[in-house]
Motif scaffolding. Structure first.
Motif, PDB file in Angstrom:
ATOM      1  N   PHE A 330       0.771  -1.716 -11.718  1.00 48.95           N
ATOM      2  CA  PHE A 330       1.002  -0.607 -10.847  1.00 48.95           C
ATOM      3  C   PHE A 330       2.500  -0.126 -11.346  1.00 48.95           C
ATOM      4  O   PHE A 330       3.346  -1.035 -11.671  1.00 48.95           O
ATOM      5  CB  PHE A 330       1.134  -1.008  -9.482  1.00 48.95           C
ATOM      6  CG  PHE A 330      -0.194  -1.484  -8.696  1.00 48.95           C
ATOM      7  CD1 PHE A 330      -0.816  -0.330  -8.057  1.00 48.95           C
ATOM      8  CD2 PHE A 330      -0.648  -2.574  -8.785  1.00 48.95           C
ATOM      9  CE1 PHE A 330      -2.035  -0.592  -7.632  1.00 48.95           C
ATOM     10  CE2 PHE A 330      -1.919  -3.004  -8.264  1.00 48.95           C
ATOM     11  CZ  PHE A 330      -2.488  -2.094  -7.492  1.00 48.95           C
ATOM     12  N   ASP A 331       2.863   1.220 -11.482  1.00 48.65           N
ATOM     13  CA  ASP A 331       4.071   1.435 -11.793  1.00 48.65           C
ATOM     14  C   ASP A 331       5.037   1.027 -10.597  1.00 48.65           C
ATOM     15  O   ASP A 331       4.669   1.411  -9.473  1.00 48.65           O
ATOM     16  CB  ASP A 331       4.210   3.015 -11.906  1.00 48.65           C
ATOM     17  CG  ASP A 331       5.601   3.530 -12.400  1.00 48.65           C
ATOM     18  OD1 ASP A 331       6.057   2.781 -13.228  1.00 48.65           O
ATOM     19  OD2 ASP A 331       5.904   4.627 -11.866  1.00 48.65           O
ATOM     20  N   ARG A 340       0.435   7.379  -4.753  1.00 51.10           N
ATOM     21  CA  ARG A 340       0.693   7.165  -5.974  1.00 51.10           C
ATOM     22  C   ARG A 340      -0.698   6.844  -6.847  1.00 51.10           C
ATOM     23  O   ARG A 340      -1.645   6.888  -6.169  1.00 51.10           O
ATOM     24  CB  ARG A 340       1.148   5.686  -6.106  1.00 51.10           C
ATOM     25  CG  ARG A 340       0.416   4.598  -5.606  1.00 51.10           C
ATOM     26  CD  ARG A 340       0.571   3.192  -5.900  1.00 51.10           C
ATOM     27  NE  ARG A 340       1.986   2.706  -5.733  1.00 51.10           N
ATOM     28  CZ  ARG A 340       2.847   2.316  -6.527  1.00 51.10           C
ATOM     29  NH1 ARG A 340       2.562   2.261  -7.871  1.00 51.10           N
ATOM     30  NH2 ARG A 340       4.051   2.057  -6.374  1.00 51.10           N
ATOM     31  N   THR A 341      -0.521   7.583  -8.009  1.00 52.49           N
ATOM     32  CA  THR A 341      -1.774   8.062  -8.698  1.00 52.49           C
ATOM     33  C   THR A 341      -2.556   6.663  -9.420  1.00 52.49           C
ATOM     34  O   THR A 341      -3.822   6.738  -9.479  1.00 52.49           O
ATOM     35  CB  THR A 341      -1.497   8.927 -10.018  1.00 52.49           C
ATOM     36  OG1 THR A 341      -0.398   7.994 -10.890  1.00 52.49           O
ATOM     37  CG2 THR A 341      -1.044  10.005  -9.627  1.00 52.49           C
ATOM     38  N   ASP A 342      -1.941   5.599  -9.167  1.00 52.75           N
ATOM     39  CA  ASP A 342      -2.716   4.256  -9.775  1.00 52.75           C
ATOM     40  C   ASP A 342      -2.819   3.330  -8.316  1.00 52.75           C
ATOM     41  O   ASP A 342      -3.095   2.178  -8.405  1.00 52.75           O
ATOM     42  CB  ASP A 342      -1.404   3.463 -10.550  1.00 52.75           C
ATOM     43  CG  ASP A 342      -0.319   3.252  -9.895  1.00 52.75           C
ATOM     44  OD1 ASP A 342       0.284   3.771  -8.859  1.00 52.75           O
ATOM     45  OD2 ASP A 342       0.852   2.535 -10.685  1.00 52.75           O
ATOM     46  N   LYS A 344      -5.095   1.345  -6.229  1.00 51.57           N
ATOM     47  CA  LYS A 344      -6.341   0.770  -6.525  1.00 51.57           C
ATOM     48  C   LYS A 344      -6.368  -0.611  -5.835  1.00 51.57           C
ATOM     49  O   LYS A 344      -6.668  -1.913  -6.519  1.00 51.57           O
ATOM     50  CB  LYS A 344      -6.359   0.660  -7.969  1.00 51.57           C
ATOM     51  CG  LYS A 344      -5.497  -0.133  -8.551  1.00 51.57           C
ATOM     52  CD  LYS A 344      -5.574   0.259 -10.141  1.00 51.57           C
ATOM     53  CE  LYS A 344      -4.458  -0.128 -10.976  1.00 51.57           C
ATOM     54  NZ  LYS A 344      -4.434  -0.132 -12.495  1.00 51.57           N
TER      55      LYS A 344
END
Length: 402
Positions: A330-331, A340-342, A344
């Motif tokens: 994760f950023d 956020r695009t990540d 999960k």
């Protein structure tokens, strides 16, 4: 590498750790995402990719195929009623028994689509807010966070809502079995609660066989799959699991999410102003401060974890809260970033034990918090919130706001 080289001591009941386990997780991510936690006596995995993979790995499972854990010599006779309910639980079974149970429960549960519950959840949230004391501080957990998931799961299952206090008491006592270093008195309370819970459900199931009600319990009684059906013990275990899991984690996550959102400052409505924003924000609260931090598995075969090979019968702890903050996955993992695009997170698990109630929990959180902040956008902490003394079930002891 030896067990001693990666052996870590961290008291899970240390007050500083209970209030902020994320500093410890960050240290483990830097030094070794796989480590031996001496206080638990087992290997632990903190890295996202490995936790996610192991949750899906069929060489690991929840079912204890060796009786008592290794090196455990105490009798469990005093836990007869607790073990009886656990033995029929989806959470504790593996294929083929799990496959059969999950198919039957899914057939009944999914047929009662949770999406149609949105209006009921919004109405309930508004009713609870209307009943809050005007101009006075109040604890959000018992007055708002608890009644919503408890009422919804009771109504869905067909259990009297007016027995809510009993259900809460039984659930809390049983969940204490998963707290580290539990006492004999805790075990006795859990067994007593299991016996009372089982007796209540036995009588209630018998009544339901003849009343033709349109609820989940009636569907579970009637469900069939190629001639298979749930036995009475499986019915009781399934109802206990749905009732306990149907509110316990959601209560914790409601408190954690409100705390997280208020700590961002500014107008909280910006996080939940549309259904899309609400869905993204709730998903990020689940990653940022999950309600369940540890899930254990037994090794059924030798499994190479990197620094160690698990032997059959040994347990491994998968640290969900740590995996959700892994900087390699994760950023800026310690920043709250809805959308956020990540995204999960593994807060609901993964694989065949993925939480069956995840869609309902997400719906309850989205709708209830959207109403809460829409009605009370100026909500502020009256007392700095503190987490209760429980590492596994990560939730606040109170959330006093005004």
């Amino acid at each position: 590498m030896t067990i001693h080289a990666l052996s870590v001591s961290q008291d899970p009941r240390d007050p500083g750790f209970v209030q902020d386990p994320y500093g410890f997780y960050a240290d483990m991510h830097r030094t070794s995402p796989v480590f031996y936690w001496r206080d638990y006596g087992m290997w632990c995995v903190a890295g996202y990719d490995q936790v996610n993979a192991l949750l899906r790995d069929r060489r690991l499972g929840r079912e204890n195929r060796w009786g008592a854990p290794l090196n455990h010599v105490e009798s469990r006779e005093h836990l007869h009623d607790f073990d009886r309910i656990e033995s029929g639980s989806l959470l504790e079974r593996e294929p083929p028994a799990h496959t059969r149970l999950r198919t039957l429960v899914n057939r009944a549960f999914v047929s009662r689509s949770v999406e149609r519950l949105r209006p009921r959840i919004r109405a309930l949230a508004n009713e609870l807010i209307d009943a809050l004391p005007a101009g006075q501080p109040f604890d959000l957990l018992p007055s708002f966070a608890t009644p919503i998931p408890l009422t919804v799961i009771c109504e869905l299952l067909g259990v009297p809502v007016d027995r809510g206090n009993d259900l809460l008491s039984w659930s809390h006592a049983m969940c204490e079995m998963y707290v580290p270093q539990r006492s004999h008195e805790t075990e006795l309370r859990a067994n007593r609660a299991s016996a009372e819970f089982g007796a209540f459900l036995t009588a209630h199931i018998e009544e339901h066989r003849h009343n033709g009600a349109d609820d989940l319990l009636s569907a579970l009684i009637a469900v069939r799959d190629t001639g298979e059906k749930l036995s009475d013990d499986e019915l009781i275990s399934t109802c206990v699991l749905l009732l306990n899991a149907g509110h316990e984690a959601t209560v914790h996550q409601t408190g954690n999410a409100v705390k997280t959102i208020l700590e961002q400052g500014g107008d909280p409505r910006r996080f939940l102003a549309t259904p899309e924003l609400a869905a993204a924000s709730i998903e990020e609260t689940l990653r940022f401060d999950a309600p369940l931090h540890m899930f254990t598995r037994y090794a059924y075969e030798e499994i190479d974890l990197g620094p160690v090979t698990l032997k059959p019968g040994e347990q491994v702890a998968l640290l969900l809260g740590a995996a959700n903050r892994d900087p390699s996955a994760f950023d800026a993992p310690d920043e709250f970033r809805p959308g956020r695009t990540d995204q999960k997170n593994v807060s609901f698990g993964a694989g065949l034990h993925f939480c069956i109630g995840a869609p309902l929990a997400r719906l309850e959180l989205q709708e209830s918090l959207a109403v809460l902040f829409e009605r009370l956008p100026d909500l502020t902490f009256e007392i700095p919130p503190r987490y209760r003394d429980s590492f596994h079930f990560h939730g606040l002891e109170s959330l006093v706001v005004s």
